[in-house]
Design a protein around this motif. Structure first.
Motif, mmCIF file in Angstrom:
data_model
loop_
_atom_site.group_PDB
_atom_site.id
_atom_site.type_symbol
_atom_site.label_atom_id
_atom_site.label_comp_id
_atom_site.label_asym_id
_atom_site.label_seq_id
_atom_site.Cartn_x
_atom_site.Cartn_y
_atom_site.Cartn_z
ATOM 1 N N GLU A 1 -16.571 70.857 37.363
ATOM 2 C CA GLU A 1 -17.551 71.390 38.302
ATOM 3 C C GLU A 1 -16.954 72.534 39.104
ATOM 4 N N VAL B 1 -16.873 74.182 42.704
ATOM 5 C CA VAL B 1 -17.157 73.653 44.030
ATOM 6 C C VAL B 1 -16.753 74.641 45.120
ATOM 7 N N THR C 1 -21.582 72.498 43.410
ATOM 8 C CA THR C 1 -21.299 71.360 44.290
ATOM 9 C C THR C 1 -20.659 71.863 45.570
ATOM 10 N N GLU D 1 -28.042 68.892 51.565
ATOM 11 C CA GLU D 1 -28.430 69.133 50.178
ATOM 12 C C GLU D 1 -29.732 69.937 50.116
ATOM 13 N N LYS E 1 -25.729 69.907 44.761
ATOM 14 C CA LYS E 1 -25.193 68.588 45.096
ATOM 15 C C LYS E 1 -24.165 68.703 46.217
#
Length: 491
Positions: A72, A74, A142, A158, A164
């Motif tokens: 991911e 981030v 994220t 969120e 997320k």
């Protein structure tokens, strides 16, 4: 819609602008500066501050391809409420290590100075809008917050950033889930995850609801009218049932661990527990002293399951050395509770080797965090020996400061073996004296007692005669009682 480019090297994102770009409106117009010094200072204090060096750099093309498929992307965000800016940066750098250990590419890290986190969105609605622009510009999927968010903060943040959002606690629980190997470790992690998840369950609208109202107002059709149980209530009931089952399983496992611990106590073998901050080199130290062959990895929380090995002091005294799970600042309370049976290796020890990473920028903060966990598990009364590890990579100035503050500490390098002899000598001096000195003449048919003295005691001298084996040794009180009939006068 024009995509805004983001300069990842910008030091500060100013209040009032989503992202600093060349097209941003400056603070002055037509050559007249409209910002007073006080307003500028306030803007600077309240701005989201970019922390340099918090991006994962990749060099090997195979690694790039692997990460692009699996990991991911981030963005890290932290709220700085107390301490210095250096403390806030160190906390975010640790969050970066946690994120990369969990399997993520860190694109950017930001901190904000506030007196306290915003109760609604953690960073405030204005900064949440700025964070959304940063997420869009970097392509992140994220956001990880350096703190534990309430269910309301998690939901509203969120909704603001449209990706997320997880907090530090969820990130640590994810790492523990990846590293758990034993049945007990997996059960402990699952219990901690369910404890964290329970207050954060969210409904997903009427599509999954089983409660459709009365027969007159219900629209679910035949068989679905009337009061019923919602999906959220069903999930809660299942989680409570699963948590109760896990607690029963862990209680049985704790009994087995206690039986092994009682067996060691019956032999009067002193217990030494290795504890400390995660990635401080505890497993490497265990391997260096005992040759245990425990997994050693340059990652946070590589060790979750305790390992117990036997070792001897320079004068021959036997003791057990146990490796335990590493601690971290703001260690989730759910983990402390779930891992309580494992942490009993620390609470039941005669001596704690508090291992500290001497190469870390802020080792004193690590010591304070570990001692806070000691207080949570009621281990503050156990003798503690500070062991500064990785001295081969530590800064000499920092080591001098540590020597001044912790005069009884021992300096070692588990990688090179430097200082291990001094550490074993310090352990011998710190262990409790609970042995009896005996001189015995054992017939050759009592080889079992000779073997026990070698295994459990300290041999001072040994001589083989026509009548048997003469041993001068230090042994436990229980073994000394069995040797009374063979006692003799030392020559």
């Amino acid at each position: 819609m024009t995509r805004t480019s983001l300069n990842l090297n910008d030091h500060t994102l100013r209040t009032g602008s989503s992202v600093d770009t060349e097209d941003s409106v400056p603070a002055h117009f037509d050559g007249i500066d409209t910002t007073t010094p006080g307003e500028a200072e306030l803007q600077d204090r309240l701005a989201l501050r970019r922390v340099n060096g918090l991006s994962t750099e990749l060099h090997d093309i195979t690694e790039v391809e692997y990460r692009s498929l699996r990991l991911e992307r981030v963005v890290l965000i932290g709220v700085w409420t107390s301490g210095t800016q250096e403390d806030a940066d160190n906390s975010l750098f640790e969050l970066k290590q946690l994120a990369e250990t969990a399997g993520a590419v860190v694109l950017a890290g930001l901190t904000q100075r506030r007196s306290k986190p915003d109760p609604a969105t953690y960073i405030g609605s204005g900064k949440a809008a700025e964070l959304r622009d940063i997420v869009e510009a970097t392509g992140a999927d994220t956001v990880i917050c350096d703190g534990e968010l309430t269910p309301g903060q998690l939901r509203q943040l969120e909704e603001a950033v449209k990706v997320k959002v997880i907090d530090r606690t969820a990130l640590i629980l994810d790492i523990f889930a990846q590293h758990a190997r034993s049945r007990e470790g997996k059960a402990q992690v699952e219990l901690a995850q369910l404890t964290y998840l329970l207050p954060r369950l969210r409904g997903w609208g009427e599509a999954l609801s089983r409660q459709t109202g009365t027969s007159g107002g219900g629209n679910g059709g035949v068989g679905l009218r009337g009061p019923g149980e919602t999906k959220l209530e069903t999930d809660r009931r299942r989680i409570h049932r699963r948590m109760a089952k896990l607690r029963r399983e862990l209680a049985h496992m704790a009994v087995a661990r206690e039986v092994k611990r009682d067996r060691r106590r019956s032999r009067k073998v002193p217990a030494v527990a290795i504890a400390g901050y995660t990635n401080a080199g505890k497993s490497s130290l265990l391997n260096r002293i005992t040759g245990a062959g425990v997994l050693v990895e340059d990652a946070l929380f590589a060790t979750l399951d305790p390992t117990v090995r036997r070792a001897r002091t320079p004068d021959g005294r036997l003791f057990t050395l146990s490796d335990t799970v590493g601690f971290v600042r703001h260690l989730p309370h759910q983990l402390v509770e779930a891992f309580r049976s494992t942490l009993e290796e620390v609470t039941e020890a005669d001596l704690i080797l508090h291992v500290v990473d001497g190469s870390h920028p802020d080792p004193e903060q690590q010591i304070a965090s570990v001692r806070q966990v000691f207080a949570e598990i009621d281990a503050t009364d156990i003798p503690e020996l500070i062991v500064i590890n990785k001295i081969d990579a530590a800064d000499e100035t920092q080591l001098r400061q540590l020597r001044t503050k912790y005069p009884g500490m021992v300096e070692v390098s588990a990688r090179t073996g430097e200082g291990i002899g001094e550490l074993l000598q310090a352990i011998a001096e710190a262990l409790p004296e609970s042995e009896h000195e005996v001189t015995v003449l054992l017939p050759y048919e009592r080889g079992d007692l000779v073997s026990r003295i070698h295994q459990e005691g300290r041999i001072l001298s040994e001589e083989h005669t026509a009548s048997g084996t003469v041993l001068h040794a230090w042994v436990s009180p229980e073994l000394a009682g069995q040797l009374d009939r063979y006692a003799t006068v030392a020559s």
